[in-house]
Design a protein around this motif. Sequence first.
Motif, PDB file in Angstrom:
ATOM      1  N   ASN A  76       0.821  -1.054   0.008  1.00 30.00           N
ATOM      2  CA  ASN A  76       0.025  -0.152   0.346  1.00 30.00           C
ATOM      3  C   ASN A  76       0.569   1.094   0.219  1.00 30.00           C
ATOM      4  O   ASN A  76       1.354   1.310   0.759  1.00 30.00           O
ATOM      5  CB  ASN A  76      -1.218   0.186   1.450  1.00 30.00           C
ATOM      6  N   PRO A  77       0.598   2.275  -1.116  1.00 31.49           N
ATOM      7  CA  PRO A  77       1.777   3.134  -0.913  1.00 31.49           C
ATOM      8  C   PRO A  77       0.862   4.459  -0.571  1.00 31.49           C
ATOM      9  O   PRO A  77       2.121   5.246   0.272  1.00 31.49           O
ATOM     10  CB  PRO A  77       1.589   3.618  -2.147  1.00 31.49           C
ATOM     11  N   GLY A  78      -0.295   4.445   0.151  1.00 28.49           N
ATOM     12  CA  GLY A  78      -0.665   5.086   0.693  1.00 28.49           C
ATOM     13  C   GLY A  78      -0.770   6.568  -0.138  1.00 28.49           C
ATOM     14  O   GLY A  78      -0.686   6.678  -0.815  1.00 28.49           O
ATOM     15  N   ARG A  79      -0.844   7.832   1.128  1.00 33.23           N
ATOM     16  CA  ARG A  79      -0.926   8.720  -0.122  1.00 33.23           C
ATOM     17  C   ARG A  79       0.408   9.900   0.777  1.00 33.23           C
ATOM     18  O   ARG A  79       0.721   9.345   1.995  1.00 33.23           O
ATOM     19  CB  ARG A  79      -2.215   9.971   0.482  1.00 33.23           C
ATOM     20  N   VAL A  80       0.196  10.807  -0.468  1.00 30.78           N
ATOM     21  CA  VAL A  80       2.478  11.683   0.095  1.00 30.78           C
ATOM     22  C   VAL A  80       1.402  12.511   1.240  1.00 30.78           C
ATOM     23  O   VAL A  80       0.534  13.088   1.393  1.00 30.78           O
ATOM     24  CB  VAL A  80       2.358  12.337  -0.625  1.00 30.78           C
ATOM     25  N   LYS A  81       2.015  12.338   2.598  1.00 31.72           N
ATOM     26  CA  LYS A  81       1.839  13.753   3.208  1.00 31.72           C
ATOM     27  C   LYS A  81       2.691  14.405   3.531  1.00 31.72           C
ATOM     28  O   LYS A  81       2.107  15.864   4.533  1.00 31.72           O
ATOM     29  CB  LYS A  81       0.951  12.662   4.456  1.00 31.72           C
ATOM     30  N   LYS A  82       3.844  14.442   3.362  1.00 26.52           N
ATOM     31  CA  LYS A  82       4.809  15.428   3.814  1.00 26.52           C
ATOM     32  C   LYS A  82       5.554  15.427   3.230  1.00 26.52           C
ATOM     33  O   LYS A  82       6.273  13.897   2.276  1.00 26.52           O
ATOM     34  CB  LYS A  82       5.303  15.137   4.932  1.00 26.52           C
ATOM     35  N   PHE A  97      -0.564  20.959  -2.924  1.00 28.08           N
ATOM     36  CA  PHE A  97      -0.353  19.714  -3.193  1.00 28.08           C
ATOM     37  C   PHE A  97      -0.125  19.497  -1.409  1.00 28.08           C
ATOM     38  O   PHE A  97      -0.803  18.352  -1.749  1.00 28.08           O
ATOM     39  CB  PHE A  97       1.012  18.846  -4.007  1.00 28.08           C
ATOM     40  N   VAL A  98       1.044  19.439  -1.627  1.00 22.95           N
ATOM     41  CA  VAL A  98       1.593  18.904   0.282  1.00 22.95           C
ATOM     42  C   VAL A  98       1.959  20.569   1.052  1.00 22.95           C
ATOM     43  O   VAL A  98       2.624  20.819   1.015  1.00 22.95           O
ATOM     44  CB  VAL A  98       2.717  18.140  -0.103  1.00 22.95           C
TER      45      VAL A  98
END
Lengths: 404, 291
Positions: free
Chosen positions: A208-214, A243-244
């Motif tokens: 699971n790559p997940g979502r970029v959070k930082k 985006f972040v």
Amino acid sequence: MAAEDPQPLLRFTGHRHLTTRLLLSTLTGRPIRISQIRSTSPTTPGLTPHEVSFLRLLDAVTNGTQIEFSMTGTTLVYRPGLITGSAEGLGAQGGVLRHEITRECAGRGVSWWIIPLCILAPFSKGSVNVTFWGEGCITSSTPAGDMSIDSVRTAILPLYKGFGIERNIEVRVLKRGCVPRSGVAAGGEVQVVFGHQVRVPKTLHLLNPGRVKKVRGVAYAVGVSGANNARAIESARGVLNKFVPDTYIFSDVSAAPQVESKEKGNPGGKKKGAVGFGVSLVAESSTGCLYSADVASPPTGGVTPEDVGKQAAYQLLETIEQGGCVEKSAAETVLCLMAMGSEDVGRVALGKDVIGDEDMVQLGRDLREFGGAGWGLRDKGEESEELVVSVVGRGVGNVGRKMA
Amino acid sequence: MKTTTMKAALRKRKRITREELEHLSPSPSSASESDEGEDLQAIFRRAFEAKFRPLEVAPKKPKMEEEEMPKPEEPEEDEETDWSGISSDEDGVEIIEYSDTHTRNEEAARSEYKTFMSSKPPTTSSTALAAKLKPTAKDPEDPDEATHLKNDLALQRLLRDSHLLSTSTSTTPSSTLLATGSTRHKSTDLHLLALGAKASIHVQKRMPMSHRKGITAKAKEREQTRRKEAKEGGIVLEKETRERKEFRGRERGVGGPGVGRMMGGTLRLRHGKTYWAASPDLVSLPNGRKT
């Protein structure tokens, strides 16, 4: 040993993937013969200086390695020894091995040596502690495509944690060096400490790559004004902030390295090394996957910091777009460690662009050549741009640890 | 990044000092400029407050002037001309500030700098996760858990202090269960001892020898009378603990044995010393001689 039980040589051709093949040979203990190394080149046949330097490094961290070149350097026979690390009495002084990178090797960044060394290090008998220095030691990212030392530290080394390798790992940047113009030395200095050796790395399941959070990063300026950093950071954040919002880029300003000038009239004199600036960015997802980007000013100059910052930000976005849990520059590390793991199936989701890369395909073929089981590939989902790569470990692991 | 911008801002402040200009020379300041000045001051203040502690609101203006003037010996008229000159220059100079609009907790940024810019590979989101997880773990059971913990601590304390309280009530009857005065000191002392303090805080370390002798003699006498009374009353007390004399090592006289003690015609070796007999040529004697 070799005389008693001569293992058949694995035969390869061509200069490409040389480090990978040497690495796999050292890890598996299979001797290899590489022929036709740039044999068609009329001007520079054979091994390049940085490849020879890498062989020297391998020789330094192992015991009992035999390396034979042909006269022209187009053929190489490599019989690996035991990976001993920075053992005292085998070239290390005070537990530290000093590896000089000469001026001729300035074509590649120091990460070209460090990333393969770090793959070897967990399987070493003792801890690995190597200082890279010299006139060709470039810590920034290079036009040849090597990442900066900051990216190695922040985007590659954290991946070892997934394999249960996390203690006592350090990369100390003692001096920064940029890509030099001709006639100038780079003069960087980096110490790599890898003190966590394992029997067998843990089996990795990363789907699971997940979502970029930082997004974090380092902007470095060597021998130039720190304002360059501020400008590069500003423009990089201008792109990424949308985006972040959790974007933070640290600034590192250092003076130009002083390198010994080997002039006749001035024996102890020092000369200013290469100057430049650059940005290294790392994005971290909610599941701990890392994506990195690296842009540095070219040795010829003439690029504004704004352009460098913006380019780095775009490059990071591109890397994230490729998807998967592991980016292209870290895939070799992850797949090699998985292949050296226990006899168990590890899985990792990779973007199609990542696994479809020529280097990755060749890595898979080479692994099979060295006695691996081959990779299993399947689509992650119907509309997913990712593949799940299943890798069976060799189950042999660290030979030095087993005996010790 | 922030530090560099801040540095730049601070440096500018010294050279330009626009607010000084406004306070000292009233003539050239228009409405827009004063606004800008206010803005700048606000920026400086924010930067300062982020680095140090919050400033009090509206510092007195004349005081600021006095503090910020670097050259008090210059007459006022000179200053006025000086300032106007700079202000005219200033119109032509374009000041580009790379300021960070993103407000962040400075301390968090610093700790992040430490984790990210150290030589070790940064741990993945350890701080952020910890910050997130703590409140979620607490929140659902917050009131219950907190009160339980409090009561638990109070009960433990009461149990620990109960004997002190009982003795204190015999002299001065107090209805509360809280230790006060000297009992409070005693209870904290006991608590400290329980937590691993080396010695009680009530034991005086240095005193005249005669005092100490007196104290020990008195304590001994008290103990003796207590035991005597108990014996007369037929009460069985705890066993008396005799102080053991410490082993003083071997005699260091001339003619004594090199190792161990000679007692009653036999050489006595402690258990740990028998290794010496086992491998005489490997181990040197404790006094440095080789066998």
